[in-house]
Design an enzyme around this catalytic site. Structure first.
Site, mmCIF file in Angstrom:
data_model
loop_
_atom_site.group_PDB
_atom_site.id
_atom_site.type_symbol
_atom_site.label_atom_id
_atom_site.label_comp_id
_atom_site.label_asym_id
_atom_site.label_seq_id
_atom_site.Cartn_x
_atom_site.Cartn_y
_atom_site.Cartn_z
ATOM 1 N N GLU B 440 81.228 -19.280 112.205
ATOM 2 C CA GLU B 440 80.493 -20.278 111.392
ATOM 3 C C GLU B 440 78.983 -20.080 111.495
ATOM 4 O OE1 GLU B 440 82.050 -21.892 109.257
ATOM 5 O OE2 GLU B 440 84.080 -21.714 110.055
ATOM 6 N N GLY B 441 78.565 -18.860 111.634
ATOM 7 C CA GLY B 441 77.133 -18.560 111.722
ATOM 8 C C GLY B 441 76.697 -18.449 113.170
#
Lengths: 597, 597
Positions: B440-441
């Protein structure tokens, strides 16, 4: 697939310019050490490490050591690699010539050891433990024991182990229960169970020489009642060859987070009538002898920290240069670039690199001091160096290993999602590193040793002398031109001040409130490591500036200057915060009752 | 064996005293939220988490998800646990009532989510990804898509996935190559390969709803040419039931460091003629929609950080209370004590506990702001809260997850040698936590978002307002008696000052030298997290002092005060060092050429 090449240029730089290889070469017994010899040894070791050991690191992790019905089979390739290792004479590097060793200075042996550990940590543990056992027998064994065991162990024909831990006695050796019953013939029968015995059983040699802590029947309670015994896997025939199987057996091996290829054994002594052993040195002085081995082993585990950090850095660097993703920051629509161009990847790599170099510098400087402490003809020089070594071994052990976990974790991060996939290999370095802050004494045990025996007991004399020596570097930094030196001096100055106030606190507090001092022990250990690393990186920057001013165009010196500056800005700058926690952190840590947790 | 019990008392405290549950309950649509309802939900969730999910955590790690010829079999017990989970209605907690959801405030849903993630992170990923997909369809789907998918997903009958990553495009979504060919009938044929798809295939439900980023034939290059599609594993019959198998297949699953029971899939779309999908929202706006999902998912991954830290803390605490070793420090020959009495073990536990509580406080405060941002009748209140949420989501994600790795690693350390043995279970928390700073980054991506979109773009308005709000707490602290408040105020004051100077640097530098600003982005994110955590722990201490002054004899308040003080002394005190690195660290990080590494 992760490759490894020893960072020979940095090793040479640190040995020559920071650790004083020339001075080491002048010590009695080191007359044969020449630049050519050092070059040749490092080159040969690099070949062995990169070509033989490094390729087995990943397969060793995957296959692991296997236990079956008391027998341990090492990972594929292990037996052959070990045979080559002994044939090339690598087991004998630092050992006494009297028993077949090469008697090389610890400084050189340390660089070589770094390579084994970086290439294949799980493999390196076997010769490391053997070295510890050699050391103990050399210092405290009888002439008979020396003659029987040392030549075979120095040559690597047999390996050695250290048997301390028992299920109920982890770090607390006072709780050791294994017992030794005298047989009246000079031998003893040993009964008990030892756990966490590295290479306690394997298939690489014809015999294994266990050094075992146990209690005699009349021994006092606690640590003053522990004796040390030699217990070979196979008893020796009259001609010195392995004979009857001794009553020591591997009951199981552990399923561990990392170092899968290093068998961590549960050893049962005496389940069938008693394992036969002989006493090393005097009764009830076992712990003393074991501590001699442990100091060596603690330094070696510190080198695992340096080595794993180096390996993780090389792994991450190769990926960061290779992996193309995104465009240059601030350039819209530009070409895709390798991720090393992204500022945060850059920051991570510089953080890994600068800390690894600082840790290496400190470890090698301590190794050189160890040579002077053992070999100098001048008793005052020996004493001064021994005090420095004693102070710094817990730092080399604790600081380098704590850092290696962070560095290896950063290495995973550089790989992004691929770092979490086991095939990439980056995660193995993190898994392997995770043991290093635990075995041979946890970081807290190192830190207790540091603030108690090494600092408070002598009122901080040695550490204060070190801080004063560091202050000497500040004046040299002030003479240099350029932003980098301004930055380095600023951080080093506040780092030294932070160290000094923490030392004052420890010295003032330890005697009257040992718990309050101890809350700060681990932050203090890290603080001393960070500032010592900063001091040596500053010295490295000064040497580099001098070489460049002399007309050298060597990229190595330019790079070292930048790396030293990065270390000052990003790592050394954390020193005041640690010092604050040391000086102010006791009350909040100690106030709660157990029940309030 | 590691047990888990939700820290309900701290959850309640944070919800009521720091996050403003009473205010949330006054928001439109939250009228039914009462203290009794909250108690009942937390108690039920705790039962499910501790009795059903937690016992599967270790076995899930050992057994893992298995792939065979395109099929994925989840770990033993998974199917049944998922069935119970849906039957109890847990999938619907935060969803819109229109489609069967319970519409509870995010604040409550967050506490519940923490329990799933702490009990069994690998399990929790399935409902988490489903929630993201529900969110995207709710916000951007057609009425037909909503009717076809949402009720089944809200009930948990079907699960959802997010398909972003491709082998050549990790964090760089501009490089997405998966293509979508319009069929003229309103459907598209999707071709391409996606990697790292969490629960991309499994055996727990009759259908899986994939949300997929792909390019239309005429799409512009880069991120502005990506569209979002719904691609179900089984196409829907006219009556909405699963029909023909769609052309999306799981080619393999990854062998990972952690979350072994969560299948991480490689999905092949269109190997046999094209996977049929429908467009979500407008063409070429896929990334925008995906970002909406990602903000939810980023917050949820931040909660994984909180949850894993809590689990690791509980695990270590239980061991530290149970494990007897050594005597009380400073007491020779005294009785053996549990290791929680040793100062460094105490320091480690307090460090784990205080950071976990600080992270929880920040996350719940952000969750409550999210409720106000979505539900308040007052547009100005909505805007102000949304700005705070936008600022803080990268911090909740990045700071909590980075901390969770350290906290889980400290948990291993508390266990000593046993921590390295897989059977103990402490190492699993570290292995599981290690993904949270990546997916998620990565932390760097969160940090870029933070300093760019969330700070520099608006000249730091929101973060400066936050710092000003923090300064308001200083005055309240000054009114309190006692050493603890002096210590808290001192650290918070220097922490806020450190934050402010770093903000000044970021705002002044970002526009003219984005690389220099970006070198400091991750240290800045950590700084903002640490200081925000310190602010909330200070507020918690003030509330606790007030309750105690009012006559409460509750141990919780006494403990909270001490914990806040520990945090100030040991954690918040690191803020100035981080600020120094932000403000001074660019030159050293950026100077080297690639070739010099």
């Amino acid at each position: 697939m992760s490759h490894y090449t020893a960072p020979i240029r940095d090793m040479q730089f640190v040995m020559r310019e920071l650790a004083g290889l020339d001075e080491v070469a002048k010590l009695p017994g080191c007359e044969e050490v020449s630049p050519d010899l050092v070059d040749a040894i490092l080159d040969e070791a690099n070949k062995f490490a990169s070509e033989v050991l490094a390729p087995l690191n990943r397969t060793g992790d995957q296959e692991g050591a296997k236990w079956d019905n008391g027998k341990v089979t090492t990972a594929p390739g292990w037996r052959d690699a070990y045979k080559q290792f002994t044939e090339a004479g690598w087991t004998a590097v630092a050992c006494e010539p009297e028993f077949g060793g090469q008697g090389l200075p610890k400084l050189i042996a340390t660089a070589v050891m770094e390579m084994w550990k970086a290439a294949n940590m799980a493999f390196s543990l076997c010769p490391m433990l053997t070295n510890g056992a050699i050391e103990a027998i050399t210092l405290s064994g009888t002439d008979e024991q020396k003659a029987a065991y040392l030549p075979k162990m120095v040559s690597g024909e047999w390996t050695g182990t250290m048997n301390l831990t028992e299920p109920q006695a982890g770090s607390d050796l006072a709780a050791v229960r294994t017992r030794a019953e005298p047989q009246g013939d000079g031998t003893y029968r040993i009964f008990g169970q030892k756990i966490f015995i590295t290479y306690g059983e394997h298939d690489m040699t014809d015999n294994i020489v266990h050094l075992v802590l146990a209690r005699l029947p009349d021994a006092p309670e606690g640590v003053k009642g522990i004796s040390l015994f030699v217990v070979p896997k196979f008893l020796l025939n009259a001609d010195g060859t392995p004979g009857a199987r001794n009553d020591v057996h591997c009951v199981s091996i552990e399923h561990k987070l990392g170092i899968h290829a290093s068998p961590t054994c549960v050893l049962a002594f005496g389940d069938n009538g008693g394992a036969i052993g002989t006493l090393v040195g005097e009764p009830n002085r076992g712990l003393e002898y074991m501590f001699i081995m442990m100091n060596e082993a603690r330094f070696a585990v510190g080198m695992e920290g340096v080595a794993l950090a180096e390996r993780a850095y090389q792994h991450a660097l190769a990926y960061a240069k290779d992996r193309i993703q995104g465009t240059e920051m601030g350039v819209r629509g530009g070409p895709k670039v390798s991720i090393i161009r992204h500022p945060d990847v850059r920051r991570m790599l510089m953080s890994m690199k600068s800390q690894t170099e600082a840790m290496r510098a400190l470890a090698y400087v301590v190794a050189a001091a160890n040579d002077a402490a053992h070999r100098s003809a001048d008793a005052a020089v020996r004493a001064e160096n021994q005090a420095f070594v004693d102070l710094m071994i817990p730092v080399v052990k604790g600081w380098s290993t704590e850092n290696s976990i962070d560095v290896a974790s950063t290495g995973v991060q550089v790989h992004g999602g691929m770092g979490f996939i086991e095939e990439t290999g980056a995660a193995q370095h993190l898994r392997d590193a995770r043991i290093t802050t635990i075995y041979e004494g946890t970081t807290a045990i190192q830190a207790n040793d540091l603030i108690g025996r090494k600092i408070a007991r002598e009122g901080g004399v040695t550490v204060k002398a070190l801080a004063a020596e560091m202050r000497g570097v500040l004046a040299q930094l002030a003479e240099q031109q350029g932003d980098a030196f301004v930055a380095i001096r600023k951080s080093l100055e506040s780092g030294i001040a932070a160290l000094e106030s923490a030392v004052e606190y420890i010295v003032a507090t330890y005697g009257k409130d040992i718990k309050a001092a101890s809350v700060g022990s681990v932050p203090f250990l890290k603080l001393l490591g960070i500032v010592s690393g900063g001091w040596l990186m500053a010295r490295a920057a000064l040497v580099s500036a001098r070489r460049l001013a002399e007309g050298s165009d060597d990229e190595f010196y330019k790079t070292k200057l930048v790396t030293a500056r990065f270390y000052a800005d990003h790592i050394l700058s954390q020193a005041p915060g640690l010092s604050y926690a040391v000086v102010n952190g006791a009350a909040g840590a100690l106030e709660l009752d157990e029940a309030q947790f």
